[in-house]
Design a protein around this motif. Structure first.
Motif, PDB file in Angstrom:
ATOM      1  N   TRP A 138      59.870  41.375  21.579  1.00 58.99           N
ATOM      2  CA  TRP A 138      61.297  41.554  21.290  1.00 58.99           C
ATOM      3  C   TRP A 138      62.123  40.404  21.877  1.00 58.99           C
ATOM      4  O   TRP A 138      63.137  40.007  21.293  1.00 58.99           O
ATOM      5  CB  TRP A 138      61.783  42.903  21.812  1.00 58.99           C
ATOM      6  CG  TRP A 138      61.541  44.003  20.822  1.00 58.99           C
ATOM      7  CD1 TRP A 138      60.705  45.069  20.953  1.00 58.99           C
ATOM      8  CD2 TRP A 138      62.142  44.110  19.529  1.00 58.99           C
ATOM      9  NE1 TRP A 138      60.738  45.843  19.820  1.00 58.99           N
ATOM     10  CE2 TRP A 138      61.621  45.283  18.935  1.00 58.99           C
ATOM     11  CE3 TRP A 138      63.067  43.351  18.818  1.00 58.99           C
ATOM     12  CZ2 TRP A 138      61.999  45.702  17.663  1.00 58.99           C
ATOM     13  CZ3 TRP A 138      63.443  43.760  17.537  1.00 58.99           C
ATOM     14  CH2 TRP A 138      62.914  44.915  16.964  1.00 58.99           C
ATOM     15  N   ARG A 142      64.613  38.314  19.526  1.00 62.44           N
ATOM     16  CA  ARG A 142      66.028  38.083  19.860  1.00 62.44           C
ATOM     17  C   ARG A 142      66.347  36.598  19.902  1.00 62.44           C
ATOM     18  O   ARG A 142      67.395  36.160  19.424  1.00 62.44           O
ATOM     19  CB  ARG A 142      66.365  38.713  21.214  1.00 62.44           C
ATOM     20  CG  ARG A 142      66.737  40.165  21.167  1.00 62.44           C
ATOM     21  CD  ARG A 142      67.398  40.614  22.462  1.00 62.44           C
ATOM     22  NE  ARG A 142      66.570  40.364  23.623  1.00 62.44           N
ATOM     23  CZ  ARG A 142      65.633  41.207  24.068  1.00 62.44           C
ATOM     24  NH1 ARG A 142      65.418  42.348  23.435  1.00 62.44           N
ATOM     25  NH2 ARG A 142      64.923  40.916  25.140  1.00 62.44           N
ATOM     26  N   HIS A 165      67.754  46.346  19.969  1.00 62.93           N
ATOM     27  CA  HIS A 165      67.165  45.353  20.863  1.00 62.93           C
ATOM     28  C   HIS A 165      68.022  44.095  20.991  1.00 62.93           C
ATOM     29  O   HIS A 165      67.545  43.042  21.425  1.00 62.93           O
ATOM     30  CB  HIS A 165      65.751  45.001  20.399  1.00 62.93           C
ATOM     31  CG  HIS A 165      64.763  46.088  20.638  1.00 62.93           C
ATOM     32  ND1 HIS A 165      64.514  47.102  19.719  1.00 62.93           N
ATOM     33  CD2 HIS A 165      63.971  46.369  21.718  1.00 62.93           C
ATOM     34  CE1 HIS A 165      63.608  47.927  20.213  1.00 62.93           C
ATOM     35  NE2 HIS A 165      63.265  47.507  21.422  1.00 62.93           N
TER      36      HIS A 165
END
Length: 375
Positions: A138, A142, A165
């Motif tokens: 994640w 991102r 997230h």
């Protein structure tokens, strides 16, 4: 509009990313835009797709260790050179992971707007292949998608995951389906007799044969009386599945009209993978007039109306998959009703309609950039 599509995969590869990138290029060309594709070079001996609707620039690549069907792009100056030479208005990043990350960096250096298409559940894959690493996955997602002007999520579940997230500027962009190729009237009785010589009910799976797809969950279905499981696809899990699914027919990879004929000749379509951000094969099954059994997670939540076009079951639950298939096998009327409703549901989801929505997203990003510059 001049668009450079940077994709981690492109035909002759057979997977969702490659198919979506090809359909995107086709639609842009059909609407009078000027696309160019940048993709990893195919494996030696595999010819590039001769039906590509636009120029394709290949960068050197190597097979992914342990999964040779996947090619990973090596660093190359061809990517940035293509953005400059094509005078790109926008860069389309298809499931950015390796080549797409370089495409994002090149677009940023050149001041070109970038639209990133989220398509692969990297966090789910990290759990499957490494047993950990979800948080790191994640962080990478991102980092990559946070640098884009816009991220497009294929389903409402994927959109929620991205926003949860911390990925900014996310909007929904689903996938289209070829309703002319995939349709119920391609059903082939001779093919059915070949696959199920004793008149068994045919339960089909179409997709990659890899650990994250959890195709072994169909083992219980193989044990149902009067049912024949047919598996279409290839991948590293195939040898194990030949042992895990007794009596199943494994046909290997099929494409085009041959694949459409197989879809239409099934009685039930069963999907098992719990990490689908969309699940294109579910749409193709619905277009083919099939009732669908799929896990109640990810992309199938948007596609399958439980009790109307198919049955959603708890993820990773072999017993639930078996029982859902058993209930459909016992009720021909229910199968027909679900299949007919599924076909009606997808008839408006053509690639042309979805492609026009994508062009709208490009236009919005370009307008936002111009407004920011003017301010």
């Amino acid at each position: 509009m001049r668009v450079v599509i940077v994709t981690e995969s492109f035909p002759p590869d057979v997977n969702g990313v490659a198919h979506c990138a090809l359909q995107t290029a086709r639609h842009l060309a059909a609407r009078g835009h000027a696309p160019v594709v940048v993709a990893p070079a195919p494996a030696p001996g595999h010819q590039p797709d001769s039906c590509a609707p636009c120029p394709v620039v290949h960068v050197p690549s190597l097979p992914l260790p342990g999964y040779p069907q996947v090619r990973v792009a090596l660093p190359s100056r061809r990517l940035a050179a293509t953005l400059v030479e094509h005078r790109a208005d926008v860069v389309h990043l298809a499931s950015p992971f390796v080549l797409g990350v370089r495409g994002m960096a090149a677009a940023a250096r050149l001041g070109i707007p970038a639209v990133a298409v989220y398509q692969t559940d990297l966090a789910g894959y990290a759990r499957t292949y490494m047993g950990a690493g979800e948080a790191a996955a994640w962080r990478r997602i991102r980092s990559v998608h946070g640098a884009a002007d816009l991220t497009l999520a294929p389903s409402s579940a994927a959109l929620r995951d991205l926003e949860t997230h911390g990925v900014p500027r996310v909007e929904l962009w689903p996938r289209g389906v070829d309703t002319e190729r995939f349709r119920p009237d391609r059903r082939d009785e001779a093919l059915r007799r070949e696959l199920a010589p004793n008149g068994e009910l045919i339960v089909g799976y179409v997709g990659r044969l890899a650990p994250e797809k959890q195709v072994e969950l169909l083992a219980g279905v193989c044990g149902l009386e009067g049912v024949r499981v047919v598996i279409v696809g290839d991948g590293p899990s195939r040898p194990g599945l030949e042992q895990a699914l007794p009596g199943a027919v494994l046909l290997g990879r099929r494409t085009g009209d041959d694949l459409a004929r197989l879809f239409a000749s099934f009685d039930v379509f069963a999907h098992t993978g719990p990490f689908e951000t969309f699940c294109q094969t579910v749409q193709e099954a619905m277009a083919s007039g099939l009732p669908v059994v799929a896990p109640a997670t990810g992309g199938p939540l948007d596609l399958v109306a439980h009790g109307h076009t198919g049955l959603l079951v708890p993820p990773c639950d072999a017993t639930a998959v078996r029982d859902a298939v058993r209930s459909l096998a016992a009720d021909p009327g229910l199968r027909a009703a679900f299949g007919a409703a599924g076909r009606v549901t997808v008839e408006g989801r053509t690639w042309a309609a979805v492609g026009d929505r994508l062009i709208g997203h490009y236009t919005k990003v370009l307008t936002g950039r111009r407004t920011a510059v003017a301010a």
